[in-house]
Design a protein around this motif. Sequence first.
Motif, short mmCIF file in Angstrom:
data_model
loop_
_atom_site.label_atom_id
_atom_site.label_comp_id
_atom_site.label_asym_id
_atom_site.label_seq_id
_atom_site.Cartn_x
_atom_site.Cartn_y
_atom_site.Cartn_z
N HIS A 1 80.27 31.46 -0.56
CA HIS A 1 80.16 30.94 -1.93
C HIS A 1 78.70 30.64 -2.27
N GLU A 2 77.99 29.98 -1.35
CA GLU A 2 76.59 29.65 -1.60
C GLU A 2 75.75 30.90 -1.80
N SER A 3 76.06 31.96 -1.05
CA SER A 3 75.33 33.22 -1.22
C SER A 3 75.53 33.79 -2.61
N ALA A 4 76.77 33.73 -3.10
CA ALA A 4 77.07 34.22 -4.45
C ALA A 4 76.31 33.43 -5.50
N VAL A 5 76.29 32.10 -5.35
CA VAL A 5 75.57 31.25 -6.31
C VAL A 5 74.08 31.57 -6.26
N ALA A 6 73.55 31.75 -5.05
CA ALA A 6 72.11 31.99 -4.89
C ALA A 6 71.66 33.25 -5.60
N VAL A 7 72.43 34.35 -5.50
CA VAL A 7 71.97 35.58 -6.15
C VAL A 7 72.10 35.49 -7.67
N GLN A 8 73.05 34.69 -8.15
CA GLN A 8 73.17 34.52 -9.61
C GLN A 8 72.02 33.67 -10.15
N ARG A 9 71.55 32.74 -9.34
CA ARG A 9 70.43 31.87 -9.75
C ARG A 9 69.06 32.49 -9.47
N ALA A 10 69.02 33.56 -8.69
CA ALA A 10 67.74 34.13 -8.26
C ALA A 10 66.88 34.55 -9.44
N SER A 11 65.61 34.28 -9.32
CA SER A 11 64.66 34.58 -10.39
C SER A 11 64.45 36.09 -10.55
N LEU A 12 64.20 36.51 -11.78
CA LEU A 12 63.81 37.89 -12.05
C LEU A 12 62.29 38.05 -12.14
N ASP A 13 61.57 36.98 -11.82
CA ASP A 13 60.11 37.02 -11.77
C ASP A 13 59.69 37.50 -10.39
N LEU A 14 59.20 38.73 -10.30
CA LEU A 14 58.86 39.31 -9.00
C LEU A 14 57.77 38.54 -8.27
N ARG A 15 57.00 37.74 -8.99
CA ARG A 15 55.96 36.95 -8.32
C ARG A 15 56.57 35.92 -7.38
N GLU A 16 57.85 35.58 -7.60
CA GLU A 16 58.51 34.60 -6.74
C GLU A 16 58.76 35.12 -5.33
N TYR A 17 58.61 36.43 -5.12
CA TYR A 17 58.99 37.02 -3.84
C TYR A 17 57.80 37.57 -3.06
N SER A 18 56.61 37.07 -3.37
CA SER A 18 55.43 37.45 -2.62
C SER A 18 54.41 36.31 -2.66
N GLY A 19 53.45 36.36 -1.74
CA GLY A 19 52.37 35.36 -1.73
C GLY A 19 52.86 33.95 -1.44
N TRP A 20 52.17 32.98 -2.03
CA TRP A 20 52.46 31.58 -1.73
C TRP A 20 53.84 31.15 -2.21
N ARG A 21 54.33 31.80 -3.29
CA ARG A 21 55.66 31.43 -3.78
C ARG A 21 56.74 31.79 -2.75
#
Length: 281
Positions: free
Chosen positions: A241-261
């Motif tokens: 359930h937590e995995s399902a919630v996490a992907v629905q909440r996941a940001s569409l800002d690609l900067r969130e998935y590289s560097g310091w973020r």
Amino acid sequence: MAALTDVLMITYNSPQHVRVSLPHLLSTCDEWTRVWLWHNGDDEETLAVTSELAEDPRVHRFHHSRENVRLTAPTNWLWTESDATYVSKVDDDCLPAHGWIERLRDAHDANPQFGAVGCWRFMEEDFLPDVAGKKIATYDGGHQLLRNHWVQGSGYLLPREMVTRQGPLRQGQSFTQYCLDLARRGAVNGWAYPFIREDNLDDPRSPNTLFKDDEDFRRRMPLTAQALGITSVADWARQEHESAVAVQRASLDLREYSGWRAKRRGARRRLEKLVRGRGSW
């Protein structure tokens, strides 16, 4: 004439799953779909089931690796040797709904920018309309996606041309990371909406699950559960359930998935695992 589609299934040490999942996958194939089978290891019962079903005319290629090479080598085998328009993988513990190939293929044909587009493997109660609705978009042909920069590595459809441009999976690279790289190149990833269901037999909430109790779960424990230190059916159901919630909440800002973020997100996940008693620094 439909575009040719190649679908990979990797089997390993689970004859109970394969007896259900492989015939189901074959039953979902139309005349433009071919199945590639890769068997890892020497479990005699699983190998016997896979070898027998490999005689089906819908099976295009069969490979047996005596060593359990896991997922990267089989995936790259398909991606580099296929001449199909689209490539896919269905796990041996998953049952995508009938019609999944045709619907995903239609969506891709109408939208060349689509990358990894998948079936939805979570339960009805996992869907959060107020959260996910912000990420649902409509594209050419009326096709809708619940957008996310990655999908799970089962029940997806991906243009082989994008794989050819980006290259195969690197050693140690997850499918999530590969999808993120596709998104950085401009691909639109996500789940077809309304959802195409994929029954995940490793979800204890599935009516077809093999996890009947905690002892059974520990005997058949999924790799992700092992990594998280989960040892009970109840905890695994909560994690799904937590995995399902996490992907629905996941940001569409690609900067969130590289560097310091990305480093900040990784530290937060490690802290959450500590709080739950599922890991250590």
